[in-house]
Scaffold this motif. Sequence first.
Motif: not given
Length: 123
Positions: A1-17, A82-85
Motif C-alpha cells: 500500500v502507498q501512503l501519502q501524508a499531508s496537512g502539515g504546516g506552521l501553527a501557533q501554540a494553542g492552534g490546531s492542524l 491535533m488541537n491545543s498544539l
Amino acid sequence: VQLQASGGGLAQAGGSLRLSCAASGRTFTSYAMGWFRQAPGKEREFVAAITRSGSSTYYADSVKGRVTISRDNAKNTAYLQMNSLKPEDTAVYYCAAKWAGSSWVEEGSYDYWGQGTQVTVSS
C-alpha cells in the motif's frame, strides 16, 4: 500500500492542524493505521493508532486528550486531528499501515510508511 501524508504546516501554540494520510494500492480496510513523529535530534515516536474498523484507538500519553485519530474507509484516508498544539509537537509526522502484530507503538510492527509531513508549532 502507498501512503501519502499531508496537512502539515506552521501553527501557533494553542492552534490546531489536521493531518491526512491517503492510502492506495491495496485494500485500506486490511490495515490498522498509525501516526508517528520525529523531532529534530530525537528518535521517531508513536503518536496514535486506530484499528481496521476504527472501533478502537490508542494514544501516546504525551498527546492524549489533544489528538484524535480517525479514518474514513470509504475514502481510504486516515486523519490526525491535533488541537491545543504545543511547541514540543514540532516534528515530522509519518503515517504507517499495519497488517498484523500485537504492538501499536513499535515501528517494526508497521509494514508501510508515508513520506512524512512537517508540523511546526511556534510559541
